[in-house]
Enzyme design. Structure first.
Site, mmCIF file in Angstrom:
data_model
loop_
_atom_site.group_PDB
_atom_site.id
_atom_site.type_symbol
_atom_site.label_atom_id
_atom_site.label_comp_id
_atom_site.label_asym_id
_atom_site.label_seq_id
_atom_site.Cartn_x
_atom_site.Cartn_y
_atom_site.Cartn_z
ATOM 1 N N ARG A 85 -12.411 8.676 19.751
ATOM 2 C CA ARG A 85 -12.196 8.453 21.195
ATOM 3 C C ARG A 85 -12.213 9.765 21.956
ATOM 4 N NH1 ARG A 85 -7.317 4.426 20.416
ATOM 5 N NH2 ARG A 85 -7.335 5.770 18.607
ATOM 6 N N ARG A 133 -13.251 15.259 7.554
ATOM 7 C CA ARG A 133 -13.962 15.585 6.304
ATOM 8 C C ARG A 133 -15.440 15.824 6.587
ATOM 9 N NH1 ARG A 133 -12.062 10.372 3.096
ATOM 10 N NH2 ARG A 133 -10.237 10.161 4.448
ATOM 11 N N GLU A 182 -8.132 -5.297 5.024
ATOM 12 C CA GLU A 182 -7.984 -4.935 3.611
ATOM 13 C C GLU A 182 -6.757 -5.595 2.991
ATOM 14 O OE1 GLU A 182 -8.942 -0.926 5.123
ATOM 15 O OE2 GLU A 182 -9.555 -0.501 3.070
ATOM 16 N N ARG A 203 -2.558 -2.042 -3.520
ATOM 17 C CA ARG A 203 -3.755 -1.233 -3.357
ATOM 18 C C ARG A 203 -3.656 -0.060 -4.335
ATOM 19 N NH1 ARG A 203 -5.133 3.516 0.736
ATOM 20 N NH2 ARG A 203 -7.336 3.638 0.263
ATOM 21 N N HIS A 207 -13.270 2.543 -0.356
ATOM 22 C CA HIS A 207 -13.242 1.471 0.664
ATOM 23 C C HIS A 207 -13.845 0.174 0.112
ATOM 24 C CE1 HIS A 207 -13.654 4.795 3.975
ATOM 25 N NE2 HIS A 207 -12.384 4.421 3.871
ATOM 26 N N ASN A 259 0.876 -1.168 0.000
ATOM 27 C CA ASN A 259 0.000 0.000 0.000
ATOM 28 C C ASN A 259 0.912 1.216 0.000
ATOM 29 O OD1 ASN A 259 -1.761 2.070 0.483
ATOM 30 N ND2 ASN A 259 -2.818 1.082 2.193
ATOM 31 N N LYS A 313 3.447 0.786 2.922
ATOM 32 C CA LYS A 313 3.096 -0.265 3.878
ATOM 33 C C LYS A 313 3.253 -1.601 3.172
ATOM 34 C CE LYS A 313 -0.353 2.382 6.386
ATOM 35 N NZ LYS A 313 -1.718 2.816 6.258
#
Ligand code: ADP
Length: 409
Positions: free
Chosen positions: A291, A247, A391, A97, A186, A13, A20
Site C-alpha cells: 500500500r 525479501r 489457510e 500448521r 505456502h 499456528n 494463533k
C-alpha cells in the site's frame, strides 16, 4: 463417518513468540472464534480474541511459554460469557500448521511420537519455524490429552513437483548429503485456492491447469496441472522467487560472495536479503508494504514507481514461464493480502501478459478487494480471478479429512 465425531476443530499456528488459534465447527461450516497470543515469554504478552462477526478484544495476560499461552486462549474459548463452547471437551481435533515437512511428508498426518521426531529432523531446514510449531503441538498435548493432533505442512502440496523442477544444478552430493533442493512454501494456500478455483470455474481439479499467485508479505507462485504442482517459485527457503515485502527473491547467487568479500558477515548478508530487501530495499520509503509503495508511486516518487514495475515484471516473468511449461492455463489466480486487495499491483502484473491473451478489465480490477471474482474481460483468452485464501480453514479441512480416513481404515 458421522460429521459430528470431528466437528469442532481447533487450528493452531504456533510461531516463536506468538500462537494463533481458530476454532471451527465443521458441521455448521462456520468459524466460531479466533485469536492470538503475542509476545509470549515477555512481560507484555497479549491475548487478542474475536468471536465470529464481533469486534476484536485485547487484554494483557501472563504467558511465559506456549503452554500458558494456549491455556489462556482455551480459557477464553470456554468462558461462560465470552466463549463459544461450554467445555474444552467439545474440541474433537486439532490441526497444526507446520512449516517444513522436507521430503518426509507429502500429505498431512496424524501426529505421533515418530512424526514429532521427523518434524524435529526437518528443523535443520526451518530452524526458526519447526521448533516453534512443535511447541504448539506439545502445548496441545498437555491441555487436550486425548484429542488427536494433525500436522499440515506448508511444503507438502509441493512434494508433487517433478525432479527436474525441484533439483538445483549444483553438485549432486549437496542434494544427497543435505537434501538441498526446492521445496516450495505456502502449499496450504495454493491448495486452498486451487480447490476454490475448480468450484469457481466449474471444472474438476484433474482437468485444470492453473497459475496460483499468493502475494502477501511473503509471495510465491505455483504452476498446477491436474492437482499436482509442476513448479513453484520459492526454493529450499522462502527467500527465493518473487520480489517480496522485505525479501529479495531471485538474485545472482554470486552477489553473496561479492558482499562477503567486501567484509559483510554471513549474518549481515542474511539480514539484508531477508529483512531489508524486496520492496523495502528499493522503493525509497523504507517500507515493505505494498500500500505504501503504491501510494508513493502515485505521488510520483520514482523509486516507488520502479519498485512496482520490478514487482510486476518479475511476477509476469514467472507467469509467462509457467504458462508455457503447463502447455497453457485455464486461469491465473490471485490471493494473499496483495493479490486480494491491490488493484495497482495486479495491473502491474497483468499489463505485461497481453501476449498470452490476458486482458485486464480496469473496472472489475478496481472493484475487487477481498472478494472472489474475475478481473479480466469476458473475452480474455486467459482469465485472471481473485480468490481470497483461508489457510486456517484449509488446515481444519485437512485435519478432518486425515482423521476421517484414519477412522475408515
Ligand atoms: P502475510 O504474508 O504476512 O500473511 P498478507 O497476506 O497479509 O501478508 O499481505 C500483506 C500485504 O498485503 C502488504 O504488502 C499490504 O500492503 C498488502 N495489502 C493488504 N491490504 C491491502 C489493501 N487493502 N490494498 C493494498 N494492499 C494491501
Amino acid at each position: 463417518m458421522p460429521l459430528k465425531k470431528f466437528d469442532k476443530i481447533l487450528v493452531i499456528n504456533s510461531g516463536s513468540s506468538s500462537l494463533k488459534f481458530t476454532l471451527f465447527s465443521m458441521s455448521s461450516k462456520t468459524m466460531l472464534a479466533k485469536g492470538l497470543v503475542e509476545r509470549i515469554g515477555t512481560p507484555n504478552a497479549n491475548l487478542v480474541y474475536q468471536r465470529d462477526g464481533e469486534p476484536k478484544m485485547t487484554q494483557g495476560i501472563a504467558a511465559e511459554n506456549h503452554g500458558k499461552a494456549l491455556a489462556m486462549a482455551c480459557k477464553m474459548l470456554a468462558d461462560p460469557e465470552l466463549g463459544v463452547i461450554k467445555s474444552l471437551r467439545e474440541v474433537n481435533a486439532i490441526g497444526h500448521r507446520v512449516v517444513h515437512g522436507a521430503e518426509e511428508f507429502s500429505d498431512s498426518v496424524v501426529i505421533t511420537e515418530d512424526v514429532k521426531a521427523s518434524i524435529k529432523r526437518c528443523a535443520d531446514l526451518a530452524p526458526l519455524h519447526n521448533p516453534a510449531n512443535l511447541d504448539g503441538v506439545v502445548a496441545c498435548e498437555t491441555v487436550f490429552p486425548n484429542v488427536p493432533n494433525v500436522a499440515v505442512f506448508d511444503t507438502a502440496f509441493h512434494q508433487s513437483m517433478p525432479k527436474h523442477a525441484f533439483m538445483y544444478a549444483i553438485p549432486q552430493k549437496f542434494y544427497d548429503e543435505y537434501r538441498i533442493r526446492k521445496y516450495g512454501f505456502h502449499g496450504t494456500s495454493h491448495k486452498f485456492v486451487m480447490l476454490a478455483a475448480a468450484e469457481h470455474l466449474k471444472k474438476p481439479v484433474e482437468e485444470l491447469s492453473l497459475i496460483t499467485c499468493h502475494l502477501g508479505n511473503g509471495s510465491s507462485i505455483a504452476a498446477i496441472k491436474g492437482g499436482k504442482v509442476l513448479d513453484t517459485s520459492m526454493g529450499m527457503t522462502p527467500l527465493a522467487g518473487l520480489i517480496m515485502g522485505t525479501r529479495c527473491g531471485d538474485i545472482d547467487p554470486a552477489i553473496i560472495f561479492f558482499l562477503a568479500r567486501k567484509g559483510l558477515s554471513v549474518d549481515e548478508i542474511d539480514n539484508a536479503l531477508n529483512k531489508r530487501s524486496g520492496l523495502m530495499g528499493i522503493n525509497g520509503i523504507d517500507s515493505g508494504d505494498m500500500r505504501d509503495t503504491v501510494n508513493a508511486a502515485a505521488q510520483g516518487k520514482a523509486a516507488a514507481e520502479n519498485a512496482l514495475n520490478m514487482f510486476g515484471h518479475r511476477t509476469a516473468f514467472y507467469i509467462g514461464g509457467y504458462y508455457s511449461l503447463l502447455g497453457g492455463a485455464d486461469a491465473i489466480i490471485f490471493t494473499g493480502g496483495i493479490g486480494e486487495n491491490s488493484a495497482p499491483a495486479r495491473r502491474a502484473i497483468l499489463s505485461r501478459l497481453e501476449a498470452l491473451g490476458c486482458k485486464l478489465d480496469e473496472a472489475k480490477n478496481k472493484a475487487i478487494m477481498g472478494t472472489a471474482g474475475a478481473i479480466t474481460t469476458d473475452t480474455s483468452k486467459l482469465p485472471a480471478v481473485v480468490i481470497p485464501t483461508n489457510e486456517e480453514l484449509m488446515i481444519a479441512r485437512e485435519t478432518f479429512r486425515v482423521l476421517s480416513e484414519t477412522v475408515k481404515k
